[in-house]
Design a protein around this motif. Structure first.
Motif, PDB file in Angstrom:
ATOM      1  N   GLY A  55       0.785  -1.225   0.000  1.00  0.00           N
ATOM      2  CA  GLY A  55       0.000   0.000   0.000  1.00  0.00           C
ATOM      3  C   GLY A  55       0.816   1.273   0.000  1.00  0.00           C
ATOM      4  N   ALA A  56       2.125   1.134  -0.151  1.00  0.00           N
ATOM      5  CA  ALA A  56       2.987   2.313  -0.043  1.00  0.00           C
ATOM      6  C   ALA A  56       2.968   3.173  -1.303  1.00  0.00           C
ATOM      7  N   ASN A  57       2.699   2.568  -2.428  1.00  0.00           N
ATOM      8  CA  ASN A  57       2.702   3.305  -3.690  1.00  0.00           C
ATOM      9  C   ASN A  57       1.447   3.001  -4.493  1.00  0.00           C
ATOM     10  N   TYR A  58       1.015   3.967  -5.252  1.00  0.00           N
ATOM     11  CA  TYR A  58      -0.169   3.774  -6.072  1.00  0.00           C
ATOM     12  C   TYR A  58      -0.079   4.627  -7.327  1.00  0.00           C
ATOM     13  N   ARG A  59      -0.896   4.250  -8.306  1.00  0.00           N
ATOM     14  CA  ARG A  59      -1.028   5.000  -9.552  1.00  0.00           C
ATOM     15  C   ARG A  59      -2.507   5.220  -9.800  1.00  0.00           C
ATOM     16  N   VAL A  60      -2.819   6.348 -10.431  1.00  0.00           N
ATOM     17  CA  VAL A  60      -4.207   6.683 -10.720  1.00  0.00           C
ATOM     18  C   VAL A  60      -4.292   7.289 -12.115  1.00  0.00           C
ATOM     19  N   LEU A  61      -5.307   6.932 -12.856  1.00  0.00           N
ATOM     20  CA  LEU A  61      -5.567   7.500 -14.180  1.00  0.00           C
ATOM     21  C   LEU A  61      -5.679   9.019 -14.078  1.00  0.00           C
ATOM     22  N   ASP A  62      -5.069   9.723 -15.005  1.00  0.00           N
ATOM     23  CA  ASP A  62      -5.054  11.182 -14.935  1.00  0.00           C
ATOM     24  C   ASP A  62      -6.446  11.789 -14.822  1.00  0.00           C
ATOM     25  N   SER A  63      -7.380  11.233 -15.547  1.00  0.00           N
ATOM     26  CA  SER A  63      -8.722  11.840 -15.592  1.00  0.00           C
ATOM     27  C   SER A  63      -9.504  11.668 -14.287  1.00  0.00           C
ATOM     28  N   VAL A  64      -9.002  10.846 -13.371  1.00  0.00           N
ATOM     29  CA  VAL A  64      -9.695  10.661 -12.094  1.00  0.00           C
ATOM     30  C   VAL A  64      -8.858  11.130 -10.915  1.00  0.00           C
ATOM     31  N   LYS A  65      -7.688  11.676 -11.184  1.00  0.00           N
ATOM     32  CA  LYS A  65      -6.844  12.181 -10.101  1.00  0.00           C
ATOM     33  C   LYS A  65      -7.569  13.277  -9.329  1.00  0.00           C
ATOM     34  N   GLY A  66      -7.447  13.180  -8.007  1.00  0.00           N
ATOM     35  CA  GLY A  66      -8.130  14.150  -7.160  1.00  0.00           C
ATOM     36  C   GLY A  66      -9.566  13.773  -6.859  1.00  0.00           C
ATOM     37  N   ARG A  67     -10.099  12.789  -7.574  1.00  0.00           N
ATOM     38  CA  ARG A  67     -11.472  12.347  -7.334  1.00  0.00           C
ATOM     39  C   ARG A  67     -11.528  10.898  -6.831  1.00  0.00           C
ATOM     40  N   PHE A  68     -10.651  10.053  -7.351  1.00  0.00           N
ATOM     41  CA  PHE A  68     -10.640   8.633  -6.979  1.00  0.00           C
ATOM     42  C   PHE A  68      -9.429   8.336  -6.097  1.00  0.00           C
ATOM     43  N   THR A  69      -9.642   7.481  -5.118  1.00  0.00           N
ATOM     44  CA  THR A  69      -8.565   7.056  -4.235  1.00  0.00           C
ATOM     45  C   THR A  69      -8.606   5.541  -4.082  1.00  0.00           C
ATOM     46  N   ILE A  70      -7.451   4.915  -4.277  1.00  0.00           N
ATOM     47  CA  ILE A  70      -7.361   3.472  -4.090  1.00  0.00           C
ATOM     48  C   ILE A  70      -6.683   3.187  -2.755  1.00  0.00           C
ATOM     49  N   SER A  71      -7.165   2.171  -2.086  1.00  0.00           N
ATOM     50  CA  SER A  71      -6.567   1.782  -0.807  1.00  0.00           C
ATOM     51  C   SER A  71      -6.743   0.275  -0.628  1.00  0.00           C
ATOM     52  N   ARG A  72      -6.121  -0.240   0.422  1.00  0.00           N
ATOM     53  CA  ARG A  72      -6.261  -1.671   0.689  1.00  0.00           C
ATOM     54  C   ARG A  72      -6.126  -1.926   2.182  1.00  0.00           C
ATOM     55  N   ASP A  73      -6.745  -2.994   2.619  1.00  0.00           N
ATOM     56  CA  ASP A  73      -6.631  -3.462   3.992  1.00  0.00           C
ATOM     57  C   ASP A  73      -6.316  -4.943   3.913  1.00  0.00           C
ATOM     58  N   ASN A  74      -5.057  -5.275   4.017  1.00  0.00           N
ATOM     59  CA  ASN A  74      -4.651  -6.675   3.844  1.00  0.00           C
ATOM     60  C   ASN A  74      -5.229  -7.573   4.938  1.00  0.00           C
ATOM     61  N   ASP A  75      -5.442  -7.028   6.114  1.00  0.00           N
ATOM     62  CA  ASP A  75      -6.034  -7.837   7.190  1.00  0.00           C
ATOM     63  C   ASP A  75      -7.458  -8.266   6.849  1.00  0.00           C
ATOM     64  N   LYS A  76      -8.129  -7.449   6.058  1.00  0.00           N
ATOM     65  CA  LYS A  76      -9.499  -7.761   5.645  1.00  0.00           C
ATOM     66  C   LYS A  76      -9.542  -8.334   4.236  1.00  0.00           C
ATOM     67  N   SER A  77      -8.382  -8.523   3.643  1.00  0.00           N
ATOM     68  CA  SER A  77      -8.291  -9.035   2.265  1.00  0.00           C
ATOM     69  C   SER A  77      -9.156  -8.222   1.312  1.00  0.00           C
ATOM     70  N   THR A  78      -9.135  -6.937   1.476  1.00  0.00           N
ATOM     71  CA  THR A  78     -10.032  -6.067   0.718  1.00  0.00           C
ATOM     72  C   THR A  78      -9.294  -4.848   0.178  1.00  0.00           C
ATOM     73  N   SER A  79      -9.659  -4.488  -1.042  1.00  0.00           N
ATOM     74  CA  SER A  79      -9.199  -3.242  -1.624  1.00  0.00           C
ATOM     75  C   SER A  79     -10.410  -2.355  -1.853  1.00  0.00           C
ATOM     76  N   TYR A  80     -10.177  -1.051  -1.843  1.00  0.00           N
ATOM     77  CA  TYR A  80     -11.269  -0.096  -2.011  1.00  0.00           C
ATOM     78  C   TYR A  80     -10.933   0.895  -3.117  1.00  0.00           C
ATOM     79  N   LEU A  81     -11.973   1.344  -3.792  1.00  0.00           N
ATOM     80  CA  LEU A  81     -11.830   2.451  -4.724  1.00  0.00           C
ATOM     81  C   LEU A  81     -12.876   3.485  -4.337  1.00  0.00           C
ATOM     82  N   GLN A  82     -12.417   4.537  -3.685  1.00  0.00           N
ATOM     83  CA  GLN A  82     -13.307   5.627  -3.295  1.00  0.00           C
ATOM     84  C   GLN A  82     -13.450   6.578  -4.471  1.00  0.00           C
TER      85      GLN A  82
END
Length: 119
Positions: A55-82
């Motif tokens: 979770g230390a590094n991420y990339r985001v499509l230019d057209s969604v920068k500032g609007r979309f955020t990717i994250s993950r919780d490995n303990d919950k085996s889940t990734s999120y796209l806000q």
């Protein structure tokens, strides 16, 4: 074998938010980079975002920068796209993907979840 299941899609109005979730099963998520792709009707599938195993590094499509955020919780085996400030052009089927650290290609894909942004 890694299984990915997306959830959280739906119909929203422009300017609203959604949070997509990707639940992994079959193996520990710790060893996999996670990404999100989308495909709109009549268009090619496109990369949206990705995040490294820790979770230390991420990339985001230019057209969604500032609007979309990717994250993950490995303990919950889940990734999120806000997804905030959604626009009609964000309408698409969103797919969660995963790959091993050394892999060039995305090896596992979820079944997708529909996001529709319309007034």
């Amino acid at each position: 074998q890694l299984y990915l299941v997306e959830s959280g899609g739906g119909l929203v109005q422009p300017g609203e938010s959604l949070r997509l979730s990707c639940l992994a099963s079959g193996e520990s998520l710790d060893h996999y980079a996670i990404g999100w792709f989308r495909q709109a009707p009549g268009k090619e599938r496109e990369f949206v975002a990705s995040i490294t195993t820790d979770g230390a590094n991420y990339r985001v499509l230019d057209s969604v920068k500032g609007r979309f955020t990717i994250s993950r919780d490995n303990d919950k085996s889940t990734s999120y796209l806000q997804m905030n400030s959604l626009k009609p052009e964000d309408t698409a089927v969103y797919y969660c993907v995963a790959k091993e650290k050394i892999s060039i290609t995305w090896q596992w894909w979820g079944q997708g979840t529909q996001v529709t942004v319309s007034s």
